[in-house]
Design a protein around this motif. Sequence first.
Motif, short mmCIF file in Angstrom:
data_model
loop_
_atom_site.label_atom_id
_atom_site.label_comp_id
_atom_site.label_asym_id
_atom_site.label_seq_id
_atom_site.Cartn_x
_atom_site.Cartn_y
_atom_site.Cartn_z
N HIS A 125 -8.94 -4.00 10.40
CA HIS A 125 -8.71 -3.06 11.50
C HIS A 125 -7.49 -2.16 11.23
N THR A 126 -6.44 -2.74 10.68
CA THR A 126 -5.21 -2.00 10.45
C THR A 126 -5.32 -1.03 9.27
N PHE A 127 -5.96 -1.47 8.18
CA PHE A 127 -5.93 -0.68 6.95
C PHE A 127 -7.27 -0.03 6.58
N HIS A 128 -8.32 -0.34 7.31
CA HIS A 128 -9.64 0.25 7.08
C HIS A 128 -10.10 0.05 5.63
N LEU A 129 -9.87 -1.16 5.14
CA LEU A 129 -10.31 -1.56 3.81
C LEU A 129 -11.10 -2.86 3.93
N LEU A 148 0.81 -1.22 0.00
CA LEU A 148 0.00 0.00 0.00
C LEU A 148 0.84 1.27 0.00
N GLU A 149 2.12 1.15 0.32
CA GLU A 149 3.01 2.31 0.27
C GLU A 149 3.15 2.86 -1.14
N HIS A 150 3.07 1.99 -2.14
CA HIS A 150 3.27 2.46 -3.51
C HIS A 150 2.11 2.15 -4.45
N GLU A 151 1.01 1.64 -3.91
CA GLU A 151 -0.15 1.38 -4.76
C GLU A 151 -1.41 1.44 -3.91
N ALA A 152 -2.32 2.34 -4.25
CA ALA A 152 -3.59 2.44 -3.53
C ALA A 152 -4.45 1.21 -3.85
N ALA A 153 -5.32 0.86 -2.93
CA ALA A 153 -6.20 -0.29 -3.13
C ALA A 153 -7.59 0.01 -2.61
N ASP A 154 -8.59 -0.63 -3.20
CA ASP A 154 -9.98 -0.51 -2.76
C ASP A 154 -10.36 -1.68 -1.87
N GLU A 155 -9.57 -2.74 -1.92
CA GLU A 155 -9.92 -3.97 -1.23
C GLU A 155 -8.65 -4.80 -1.06
N ILE A 156 -8.65 -5.61 0.00
CA ILE A 156 -7.57 -6.58 0.21
C ILE A 156 -8.16 -7.96 0.01
N ILE A 157 -7.50 -8.78 -0.79
CA ILE A 157 -7.95 -10.15 -1.01
C ILE A 157 -6.92 -11.08 -0.40
N VAL A 158 -7.38 -11.94 0.50
CA VAL A 158 -6.53 -12.92 1.14
C VAL A 158 -6.84 -14.28 0.51
N SER A 159 -5.87 -14.84 -0.17
CA SER A 159 -6.01 -16.17 -0.74
C SER A 159 -5.26 -17.12 0.18
N THR A 160 -5.96 -18.11 0.69
CA THR A 160 -5.36 -18.98 1.71
C THR A 160 -5.87 -20.40 1.58
N ARG A 196 -3.45 -21.19 8.62
CA ARG A 196 -3.02 -20.51 9.85
C ARG A 196 -3.50 -19.07 9.85
N TRP A 197 -3.68 -18.46 8.65
CA TRP A 197 -4.15 -17.07 8.58
C TRP A 197 -5.57 -16.94 9.08
N LEU A 198 -6.39 -17.94 8.81
CA LEU A 198 -7.76 -17.90 9.32
C LEU A 198 -7.80 -18.21 10.81
N LYS A 199 -6.90 -19.08 11.26
CA LYS A 199 -6.85 -19.40 12.69
C LYS A 199 -6.52 -18.18 13.54
N VAL A 200 -5.67 -17.28 13.03
CA VAL A 200 -5.31 -16.08 13.79
C VAL A 200 -6.16 -14.88 13.38
N ASP A 201 -7.21 -15.12 12.60
CA ASP A 201 -8.16 -14.10 12.14
C ASP A 201 -7.45 -12.94 11.43
N LEU A 202 -6.58 -13.30 10.49
CA LEU A 202 -5.87 -12.31 9.70
C LEU A 202 -6.81 -11.34 8.99
N PRO A 203 -7.92 -11.80 8.40
CA PRO A 203 -8.80 -10.83 7.73
C PRO A 203 -9.25 -9.69 8.65
N LYS A 204 -9.62 -10.00 9.88
CA LYS A 204 -10.04 -8.97 10.82
C LYS A 204 -8.88 -8.03 11.15
N GLN A 205 -7.68 -8.59 11.32
CA GLN A 205 -6.50 -7.75 11.58
C GLN A 205 -6.25 -6.78 10.44
N LEU A 206 -6.38 -7.26 9.20
CA LEU A 206 -6.16 -6.40 8.04
C LEU A 206 -7.21 -5.30 7.95
#
Length: 89
Positions: free
Chosen positions: A77-81, A46-58, A65-75
């Motif tokens: 909360h952190t990026f407001h996307l 995101l430092e060099h490219e704006a985005a409208d959405e984050i897609i997590v392929s897992t 493991r990304w779903l186990k630690v609730d990565l989507p919610k972290q993303l």
Amino acid sequence: MDLDDKGLALATYRARHLIDELHAAGIDAEAEVGVAEPVRAVARALEHEAADEIIVSTLKRGISRWLKVDLPKQLEHTFHLPVTVVEGR
């Protein structure tokens, strides 16, 4: 080529292949192979490219493991996307 180089080469190949398939389907998309830690990887992208959405392929639920630690919610909360999760079969 050490393990990290092999992993980077494989990830780059997969990203290029996916983008080619998306473009062939008429979908405008880009991919970037980033650092292994996903929140840092998204921040760097995101430092060099704006985005409208984050897609997590897992991996599918129960294996990912990304779903186990609730990565989507972290993303979200952190990026407001909005975050969309695509799970493998």
